[in-house]
Design a protein around this motif. Structure first.
Motif, PDB file in Angstrom:
ATOM      1  N   ARG A  70      -7.555  20.547  63.359  1.00  0.00           N
ATOM      2  CA  ARG A  70      -6.672  19.588  62.680  1.00  0.00           C
ATOM      3  C   ARG A  70      -7.476  18.639  61.806  1.00  0.00           C
ATOM      4  NH1 ARG A  70      -4.280  19.446  67.772  1.00  0.00           N
ATOM      5  NH2 ARG A  70      -5.292  17.478  68.273  1.00  0.00           N
ATOM      6  N   ARG A  71      -8.559  18.114  62.351  1.00  0.00           N
ATOM      7  CA  ARG A  71      -9.397  17.150  61.630  1.00  0.00           C
ATOM      8  C   ARG A  71      -9.929  17.722  60.318  1.00  0.00           C
ATOM      9  NH1 ARG A  71     -14.123  14.565  64.995  1.00  0.00           N
ATOM     10  NH2 ARG A  71     -12.339  13.489  65.880  1.00  0.00           N
ATOM     11  N   HIS A  72     -10.264  19.006  60.321  1.00  0.00           N
ATOM     12  CA  HIS A  72     -10.908  19.618  59.163  1.00  0.00           C
ATOM     13  C   HIS A  72      -9.968  20.499  58.334  1.00  0.00           C
ATOM     14  CE1 HIS A  72     -14.863  18.092  60.087  1.00  0.00           C
ATOM     15  NE2 HIS A  72     -14.659  18.424  61.352  1.00  0.00           N
ATOM     16  N   GLY A  73      -8.702  20.550  58.707  1.00  0.00           N
ATOM     17  CA  GLY A  73      -7.754  21.351  57.949  1.00  0.00           C
ATOM     18  C   GLY A  73      -7.983  22.843  58.083  1.00  0.00           C
ATOM     19  N   ALA A  74      -8.537  23.271  59.195  1.00  0.00           N
ATOM     20  CA  ALA A  74      -8.760  24.697  59.458  1.00  0.00           C
ATOM     21  C   ALA A  74      -7.678  25.188  60.419  1.00  0.00           C
ATOM     22  CB  ALA A  74     -10.144  24.912  60.063  1.00  0.00           C
ATOM     23  N   ASP A  75      -7.557  26.487  60.523  1.00  0.00           N
ATOM     24  CA  ASP A  75      -6.570  27.061  61.441  1.00  0.00           C
ATOM     25  C   ASP A  75      -7.035  27.001  62.893  1.00  0.00           C
ATOM     26  OD1 ASP A  75      -4.810  27.725  59.327  1.00  0.00           O
ATOM     27  OD2 ASP A  75      -5.904  29.590  58.971  1.00  0.00           O
ATOM     28  N   VAL A  76      -8.329  27.224  63.124  1.00  0.00           N
ATOM     29  CA  VAL A  76      -8.875  27.236  64.481  1.00  0.00           C
ATOM     30  C   VAL A  76     -10.271  26.615  64.495  1.00  0.00           C
ATOM     31  CG1 VAL A  76      -7.574  29.262  65.261  1.00  0.00           C
ATOM     32  CG2 VAL A  76      -9.805  29.576  64.229  1.00  0.00           C
ATOM     33  N   GLY A  77     -10.694  26.200  65.689  1.00  0.00           N
ATOM     34  CA  GLY A  77     -12.056  25.718  65.900  1.00  0.00           C
ATOM     35  C   GLY A  77     -12.880  26.805  66.557  1.00  0.00           C
ATOM     36  N   CYS A  78     -14.154  26.842  66.246  1.00  0.00           N
ATOM     37  CA  CYS A  78     -15.032  27.872  66.795  1.00  0.00           C
ATOM     38  C   CYS A  78     -15.228  27.686  68.302  1.00  0.00           C
ATOM     39  CB  CYS A  78     -16.389  27.826  66.089  1.00  0.00           C
ATOM     40  SG  CYS A  78     -17.540  29.055  66.729  1.00  0.00           S
ATOM     41  N   PRO A  79     -14.868  28.691  69.098  1.00  0.00           N
ATOM     42  CA  PRO A  79     -15.012  28.558  70.542  1.00  0.00           C
ATOM     43  C   PRO A  79     -16.469  28.567  70.998  1.00  0.00           C
ATOM     44  CG  PRO A  79     -14.297  30.764  69.987  1.00  0.00           C
ATOM     45  CD  PRO A  79     -14.281  29.970  68.712  1.00  0.00           C
ATOM     46  N   ILE A  80     -17.307  29.297  70.286  1.00  0.00           N
ATOM     47  CA  ILE A  80     -18.694  29.439  70.725  1.00  0.00           C
ATOM     48  C   ILE A  80     -19.473  28.152  70.497  1.00  0.00           C
ATOM     49  CG2 ILE A  80     -20.840  30.717  70.369  1.00  0.00           C
ATOM     50  CD1 ILE A  80     -18.952  33.137  69.620  1.00  0.00           C
ATOM     51  N   THR A  81     -19.483  27.653  69.260  1.00  0.00           N
ATOM     52  CA  THR A  81     -20.267  26.447  68.990  1.00  0.00           C
ATOM     53  C   THR A  81     -19.674  25.222  69.681  1.00  0.00           C
ATOM     54  OG1 THR A  81     -19.119  26.114  66.886  1.00  0.00           O
ATOM     55  CG2 THR A  81     -21.263  27.228  66.819  1.00  0.00           C
ATOM     56  N   THR A  82     -18.356  25.165  69.794  1.00  0.00           N
ATOM     57  CA  THR A  82     -17.746  24.032  70.484  1.00  0.00           C
ATOM     58  C   THR A  82     -18.210  23.999  71.941  1.00  0.00           C
ATOM     59  OG1 THR A  82     -15.835  24.134  69.008  1.00  0.00           O
ATOM     60  CG2 THR A  82     -15.565  22.879  71.042  1.00  0.00           C
ATOM     61  N   GLY A  83     -18.227  25.148  72.590  1.00  0.00           N
ATOM     62  CA  GLY A  83     -18.703  25.228  73.971  1.00  0.00           C
ATOM     63  C   GLY A  83     -20.178  24.895  74.099  1.00  0.00           C
ATOM     64  N   ILE A  84     -20.979  25.404  73.190  1.00  0.00           N
ATOM     65  CA  ILE A  84     -22.420  25.126  73.225  1.00  0.00           C
ATOM     66  C   ILE A  84     -22.681  23.639  73.025  1.00  0.00           C
ATOM     67  CG2 ILE A  84     -24.588  25.440  71.952  1.00  0.00           C
ATOM     68  CD1 ILE A  84     -23.652  28.377  71.459  1.00  0.00           C
TER      69      ILE A  84
END
Length: 160
Positions: A70-84
């Motif tokens: 939402r913050r960046h106007g993208a459809d989804v957030g990256c699960p891998i980097t977010t978890g890392i």
């Protein structure tokens, strides 16, 4: 020739690695992740999302991903980097013991409310923190990790 000294956990945050970045997903990835664009967050963004979660609330990596998208106007957030980056933030906070804890990492759960074995002290430490805050931990069964009972009722919602 000597090896470079290893960065501390806290030392990994000042370098945003040219992130955040919005990536256009190829068709196969669009089907998998459910959108055309994906945001790869900066490490400090994930740490910043972890900090305001209050004592009586919990969050998940998926909540972070949705907030970042939402913050960046993208459809989804990256699960891998977010978890890392959540894992890095947790270890950076533990590394800073001796001063006030500022990132309540134990309030961030994995999918379906599972505790994270990669956080400092493993499942036992995260479960102990959560129990001390009044959350009930359901034991793991077979390959399933312990999880917070009724975690959905205590989810912290991030604003855009």
């Amino acid at each position: 020739m000597s090896a470079r000294p290893r960065k501390t956990w806290r030392g990994k945050f000042p370098d945003d690695k040219d992130l955040p970045e919005i990536v256009k997903l190829p068709p196969t990835a669009q089907k998998r992740w459910g959108g055309k664009t994906l945001v790869v967050p900066a490490p400090r963004e994930v740490d910043t999302l972890m900090r305001p979660v209050p004592r009586d609330r919990l969050t998940t990596i998926n909540e972070f991903r949705a907030a970042l998208a939402r913050r960046h106007g993208a459809d989804v957030g990256c699960p891998i980097t977010t978890g890392i980056f959540a894992w890095t933030a947790a270890h950076a906070d533990e590394e800073s013991l001796g001063r006030k804890l500022v990132t309540p990492w134990w309030r961030t759960l994995k999918l379906k409310g599972a505790v994270n074995p990669k956080y400092p002290g493993g499942v036992e430490a995260q479960a102990a923190h959560l129990k001390s805050e009044g959350h009930e931990i359901e034991p793991g069964k077979g390959q399933k990790r312990p999880r917070v009972k009724d975690f959905e009722k205590r989810l912290f919602r991030f604003s855009a």
